[in-house]
Design a protein around this motif. Structure first.
Motif, PDB file in Angstrom:
ATOM      1  N   VAL A   1       0.903  -1.187  -0.425  1.00 53.28           N
ATOM      2  CA  VAL A   1      -0.119  -0.054   0.184  1.00 53.28           C
ATOM      3  C   VAL A   1       0.934   1.060  -0.314  1.00 53.28           C
ATOM      4  N   VAL A   2       0.396   2.351  -0.951  1.00 49.33           N
ATOM      5  CA  VAL A   2       1.308   3.931  -0.907  1.00 49.33           C
ATOM      6  C   VAL A   2       0.084   4.763  -0.946  1.00 49.33           C
ATOM      7  N   ALA A   3       1.116   5.553   0.447  1.00 51.65           N
ATOM      8  CA  ALA A   3       0.285   6.630   1.064  1.00 51.65           C
ATOM      9  C   ALA A   3       0.110   7.911  -0.089  1.00 51.65           C
ATOM     10  N   PHE A   4      -0.986   8.484  -0.352  1.00 51.79           N
ATOM     11  CA  PHE A   4       0.155   9.785  -1.170  1.00 51.79           C
ATOM     12  C   PHE A   4      -1.049  10.719   0.055  1.00 51.79           C
ATOM     13  N   SER A   5      -0.820  10.275   1.487  1.00 49.02           N
ATOM     14  CA  SER A   5      -1.889  11.674   2.258  1.00 49.02           C
ATOM     15  C   SER A   5      -1.635  10.560   3.514  1.00 49.02           C
TER      16      SER A   5
END
Length: 240
Positions: free
Chosen positions: A181-185
């Motif tokens: 999972v890659v978070a942008f926020s």
């Protein structure tokens, strides 16, 4: 004129030879490995404003490039049989590119006052130059509504975008295999397996591996909604 051409040839040859001698796992400090296992290797990349990165190698492996900020243009000068330069256009946070992968030998120059931050998600379990592994995912224009959408799907690889606009948890379709999972926020990620629950707080740019078991949900941890990319990988890595 001949002296100038000779000087250019000597310079190109010097760069080419240095890159040839570089070991595959030797990269400039701009590249930091943040996660690795047999299914995926994630490298965080940072080019500072107007920074020049010397010639270096990247391995022959299919890769997903995940862009973490709105950047300016970047010049890539490739040193293969001949020297060629291309300019990567500005990138946007949340966009990504799936690449079939090939051996790269290049130098980098950030042409902007804005830094460039992105992830190299290397996929050793996929065949190099598979034509199915060419795709560009655009950054979403609407982050004010919940989103759960599969944007890229091929045997063994799925990329899903999820946006959850408030603190109420949104269920995420559980990956059928290994996933990151890659978070942008700012995000709170919850993993449930039976009576056990694991909560992980993610900052923009953070990456975490999740396993295919139990329930997965996320919620916003800040003013902005939760925005992530889920990259799922299924199957055994190739023997090289």
């Amino acid at each position: 004129m001949r002296k100038t051409a000779l000087a250019v040839a000597i310079c190109w040859c010097s760069l080419f030879c240095v890159a040839q001698q570089q070991k595959v796992d030797e990269l400039p400090d701009n590249y930091k490995t943040v996660l690795t296992d047999s299914f995926v290797k994630v490298i965080r990349v940072h080019y500072g404003p107007y920074e020049k990165v010397p010639v270096h190698n990247h391995p022959e492996v299919p890769t997903v490039f995940v862009y973490l900020n709105d950047s300016g243009p970047v010049r890539l000068t490739h040193y293969d049989e001949k020297m060629t330069a291309i300019v990567r256009p500005p990138t946007h946070i949340g966009a990504y590119r799936v690449s079939a992968g090939k051996m790269e030998r290049h130098s980098v120059e950030n042409l902007s006052v804005v830094p460039s931050d992105f992830l190299r998600v290397e996929l050793p379990g996929f065949r190099v130059e598979d034509p199915n592994l060419e795709f560009r995912g655009k950054a979403p224009k609407d982050l004010l509504h919940d989103i759960s959408a599969v944007e890229f799907d091929m045997p063994g690889l799925t990329i899903t975008r999820v946006v959850c606009v408030d603190a109420t948890p949104c269920e995420v379709q559980r990956p059928s295999a290994h996933a990151i999972v890659v978070a942008f926020s700012d995000v709170v990620l919850s993993e449930k397996s039976g009576a056990d629950e694991k909560r992980t707080e993610l900052k923009p740019g953070d990456v975490v591996a999740v396993q295919a078991a139990g329930a997965l949900s996320l919620s916003a941890a800040g003013r902005e909604g939760a925005h992530v990319l889920v990259i799922s990988v299924e199957g055994e890595p190739l023997q090289r």
